[in-house]
Enzyme design. Structure first.
Site, PDB file in Angstrom:
ATOM      1  N   CYS A  24       0.833  -1.201   0.000  1.00 48.77           N
ATOM      2  CA  CYS A  24       0.000   0.000   0.000  1.00 48.77           C
ATOM      3  C   CYS A  24       0.867   1.249   0.000  1.00 48.77           C
ATOM      4  O   CYS A  24       2.097   1.196  -0.023  1.00 48.77           O
ATOM      5  CB  CYS A  24      -0.907   0.000   1.227  1.00 48.77           C
ATOM      6  SG  CYS A  24       0.024  -0.042   2.779  1.00 48.77           S
ATOM      7  N   CYS A  27       3.386   1.461   2.786  1.00 54.22           N
ATOM      8  CA  CYS A  27       4.595   0.670   2.532  1.00 54.22           C
ATOM      9  C   CYS A  27       5.573   1.456   1.660  1.00 54.22           C
ATOM     10  O   CYS A  27       6.782   1.463   1.906  1.00 54.22           O
ATOM     11  CB  CYS A  27       4.236  -0.639   1.845  1.00 54.22           C
ATOM     12  SG  CYS A  27       3.236  -1.779   2.830  1.00 54.22           S
ATOM     13  N   ASP A 433       2.560  24.907 -30.202  1.00 56.56           N
ATOM     14  CA  ASP A 433       3.531  25.225 -31.234  1.00 56.56           C
ATOM     15  C   ASP A 433       2.859  24.911 -32.570  1.00 56.56           C
ATOM     16  O   ASP A 433       1.871  24.170 -32.629  1.00 56.56           O
ATOM     17  CB  ASP A 433       4.787  24.377 -31.037  1.00 56.56           C
ATOM     18  CG  ASP A 433       5.840  24.649 -32.091  1.00 56.56           C
ATOM     19  OD1 ASP A 433       5.987  25.814 -32.494  1.00 56.56           O
ATOM     20  OD2 ASP A 433       6.486  23.679 -32.529  1.00 56.56           O
ATOM     21  N   ASP A 607       7.020  20.361 -29.753  1.00 58.81           N
ATOM     22  CA  ASP A 607       7.833  19.207 -30.149  1.00 58.81           C
ATOM     23  C   ASP A 607       9.274  19.528 -30.478  1.00 58.81           C
ATOM     24  O   ASP A 607      10.104  18.640 -30.550  1.00 58.81           O
ATOM     25  CB  ASP A 607       7.201  18.520 -31.359  1.00 58.81           C
ATOM     26  CG  ASP A 607       7.389  19.318 -32.642  1.00 58.81           C
ATOM     27  OD1 ASP A 607       7.364  20.573 -32.567  1.00 58.81           O
ATOM     28  OD2 ASP A 607       7.542  18.705 -33.709  1.00 58.81           O
ATOM     29  N   ASP A 611      11.248  24.346 -28.105  1.00 55.54           N
ATOM     30  CA  ASP A 611      10.104  24.310 -27.188  1.00 55.54           C
ATOM     31  C   ASP A 611      10.474  23.756 -25.818  1.00 55.54           C
ATOM     32  O   ASP A 611       9.657  23.819 -24.896  1.00 55.54           O
ATOM     33  CB  ASP A 611       8.981  23.433 -27.767  1.00 55.54           C
ATOM     34  CG  ASP A 611       8.415  23.990 -29.054  1.00 55.54           C
ATOM     35  OD1 ASP A 611       8.260  25.219 -29.139  1.00 55.54           O
ATOM     36  OD2 ASP A 611       8.134  23.200 -29.970  1.00 55.54           O
TER      37      ASP A 611
END
Length: 711
Positions: A24, A27, A433, A607, A611
């Site tokens: 969980c 943990c 873009d 991309d 950028d």
């Protein structure tokens, strides 16, 4: 064990361990915090879906054996991570859960068969004392062995934790089950009125359903990464120094190896094509359905399918460092993350064990002091232990993150973290873009004289420049120029039909000054008149629909581009965006994002290398699968397919995930506010507590499946 430390070129080092027993969010928090505090450890990251703990090391200082010893001290078994062993461990865990669930189900149904008559008094059909005792014994004979067997996953986990002086969430569950059985046997021996054998085994049955659902949810994320890695061939054909071919395991490939790829085989690792020509199917990697023609010098990525020719590839990376493996790691990272909601759940779960044990002890002591007697006080304390287990809280966010990440993956969206989903759900303004995002990023040759195109094609086929490739596509298959020389930033020259020719910039081929343009090439044969070839970048088919869908969801849209104003204005008009800026440098794009972020949450979709800075500064960032590596690294989400509409789908799923996570939090909080006082006041017995607690875990797990269902 230092031989198993993985060292990167930049000096960083890490080791991967398989951790057993982590269940969980609590943990995860305990393991990561404890391991990160060890000398020589720079970071610790546990992927609950895989059981894989990745530990960053200060090179030369930390010993993996010490880390394993520390994990065992926390009550968790650990070994060096090996994918096959991890897969076997997961399969074994799944089988064990199924068997335990079947045994608990059998015990619950048959215990109920004997318990129902005990409740008949509710309907005016009271049993005699001897019959009641007989029914209680029969219920215990069936339920107790089933409960002890089905409870082993919880008992073993609790024992490992207690053995090292700690307590996890399985401790109160185990105590509750054992005390319930003990109280029931005591009541049966003393001819008491009530026994709760059915409660003990029903509690385990419902808990195991929740644990199995969690196992299935995490398995979906694992299968997504496994589906990708399955695209890697298990073997490869290596060419030795004498030209002989030999089949070797994929793991034996090293950078610099020469590999033979036959038609119908997949590219095993990233590399550069040395010899041969073919067409590659890159659809699993890029979503592009059209085959890509490749020739000597072309870069090839692992997972691509060789369709036609015999190829010789020079390996550029090991299998675990391939583009395909990187995508798989993105999927793994998206399945389990340290997001804001997860950290909140961690803090709440960390308070659970001391608080619930103190509450149960107070209930027992207070009830006895107020005259309830030790038997009734103990029953109430057991009910408190059972009903307040925070399993629902521990599952509230991880289940949602796994469901959302898996759903988006199947739509071609790779989520790098759950925190990215949270940020994406908050965006108010979307910045695009132009080139490669709103457009396809693949220039197409406009109408031109076919004779000029045919004459320029031999030179174009020898170049990897995007505009030259557009000329080659327009001309179709054919010969390549001889004595080709590439002039960086200028163009290419060679011999075509016995005459020297050039293809490139206006000045390079001798065209008139001032005739230069960003989307054009010039071609000239020695002694001939330069001819102009013009290009246009085609708009994505769903770009306008994507912009309209974003606006319909209350988002504002803007275009920031480094292209010339005329080209940006044309695209903005076609997709319906009124706000646009052109001719921006990378620094100007980043500054624009900073300015926009002052009063709203901004999503950047880009991309290019220009950028990367803007993507890193935005509140959330998305990059297409065709983007440069720097842009993908700076983004939160990567689109593996060509459809731009997946941006809208990602936002919708992120919003749905946030809504479902908050629903789970609200339900968990309300449940505990009502259930704990009810158990303390005696309104909830152990059987009802078992039903209520297990039901709460089932509710949040099943609710996670609702993520994005309305889309």
């Amino acid at each position: 064990m230092r031989a198993f430390v993985r060292r990167e070129a930049d000096g960083r080092a890490s080791v991967e361990l398989l951790v057993r027993g982590a269940r969980c969010a609590a943990c995860i928090a305990k393991i990561e915090k404890s391991v990160a505090a060890l000398p020589g450890v720079t970071s610790a990251r546990l992927n609950l879906s895989l059981g894989k703990l990745t530990v960053g090391l200060a090179d030369g200082r930390a010993d993996p054996a010490r880390i394993i010893a520390a994990l065992e001290g926390l009550g968790y078994e650990a070994t060096l991570f090996e994918p096959g062993a991890a897969r076997s461990e997961r399969d074994r865990e799944g089988r064990r859960l199924i068997v335990a669930l079947a045994v608990a189900g059998f015990g619950a149904m048959n215990a109920m068969m004997f318990s129902v008559p005990l409740w008949a008094g509710l309907f005016g059909q009271e049993l005699g004392p001897a019959t009641r005792t007989l029914m209680m014994w029969l219920s215990g004979i069936v339920a107790a062995p089933c409960a002890l067997y089905a409870g082993m996953p919880f008992f073993e986990s609790a024992w490992r934790s207690l053995r090292v002086g700690r307590a996890n969430m399985d401790v109160p569950i185990s105590i509750g089950v054992i005390l319930t059985l003990a109280i029931s046997f005591s009541e049966t021996l003393l001819n008491g009125r009530d026994a709760y054998f059915d409660a003990a085994v029903s509690l385990l049955f419902l808990l195991l359903i929740g644990r199995w659902l969690d196992h299935v949810l995490r398995g979906k994320a694992r299968s997504a990464a496994a589906d990708l890695l399955a695209l890697q061939s298990p073997t490869a054909t290596r060419i030795d120094g004498e030209g002989r071919e030999r089949a070797i395991p994929l793991s034996d490939i090293r950078p610099g190896d020469r590999l033979r790829i036959r038609p119908g085989e997949r590219i095993p690792v990233d590399g550069v094509l040395e010899d041969g020509a073919s067409e590659l199917d890159n659809s699993p990697l890029t979503g592009e359905s059209a085959p890509e023609a490749v020739a000597a010098g072309a870069a090839c990525r692992a997972g691509a399918l060789n369709l036609t020719g015999l190829l010789t590839l020079r390996a550029a990376a090991r299998p675990e460092n391939s583009a395909l493996a990187e995508i798989a790691r993105l999927v793994e990272a998206g399945a389990q993350s340290r997001s804001r909601y997860v950290r909140l759940a961690d803090k709440a779960a960390a308070l659970y064990v001391p608080v619930v044990h103190a509450t149960a002890a107070l209930t027992f002591a207070g009830g006895w002091a107020l005259g309830l007697g030790p038997r009734e006080a103990l029953i109430r304390a057991v009910a408190v232990l059972i009903v307040t287990c925070p399993c629902a809280l521990g599952l509230a966010v991880p289940a949602v993150q796994v469901a959302a990440s898996s759903r988006l993956f199947r739509r071609g969206v790779l989520v790098k973290s759950g925190a990215a989903l949270e940020r994406l759900a908050e965006v108010e303004h979307v910045v695009f873009d132009k080139t490669g995002v709103l457009t396809e990023g693949r220039p197409e040759l406009l109408s031109a004289d076919p004779a000029v195109v045919a004459a320029a094609a031999p030179l174009a086929r020898a170049s990897r420049h995007p505009l030259a490739r557009a000329v080659a596509r327009a001309a179709g298959p054919g010969p390549t120029a001889e004595q080709v020389v590439e002039h960086a930033g200028q163009g290419v020259e060679g011999v075509v039909d016995g005459r020297r020719a050039r293809l490139g910039r206006a000045g390079f081929v001798g065209a008139a000054a001032g005739a230069e343009g960003e989307t054009e090439l010039w071609f000239a044969v020695e002694g001939g008149t330069p001819e102009r070839l013009r290009f246009a970048d085609r708009l994505r088919a769903d770009a306008a629909a994507t912009i309209a869908a974003l606006k319909a969801r209350g988002l504002t849209v803007e275009i920031l581009s480094g292209d010339v104003p005329g080209a940006v204005e044309a695209v903005a008009g076609q997709v319906g965006v009124a706000d646009w800026r052109a001719g921006l440098t990378p620094e100007q794009k980043a500054a624009a994002i900073d300015a926009l972020s002052a009063d709203r949450k901004v999503l950047m979709v880009g991309d290019g290398l220009n950028d990367a800075a803007a993507l890193a500064r935005a509140h959330a960032a998305i990059a297409p699968g065709s983007a440069l590596e720097a842009s993908q690294n700076a983004s939160d989400i990567v689109l593996s397919g060509p459809e731009l509409m997946t941006v809208v789908e990602a936002i919708e799923v992120a919003r749905s995930a946030r809504r479902v996570a908050l629903e789970n939090f609200s339900f968990s909080a309300l449940y505990n506010l009502v259930a704990a006082p009810a158990a303390m006041l005696g309104f909830v017995n152990p059987f009802v507590a078992a039903l209520a607690m297990s039901g709460s875990s089932l509710v949040v797990s099943l609710n996670a499946f609702r993520v994005g269902r309305s889309q």
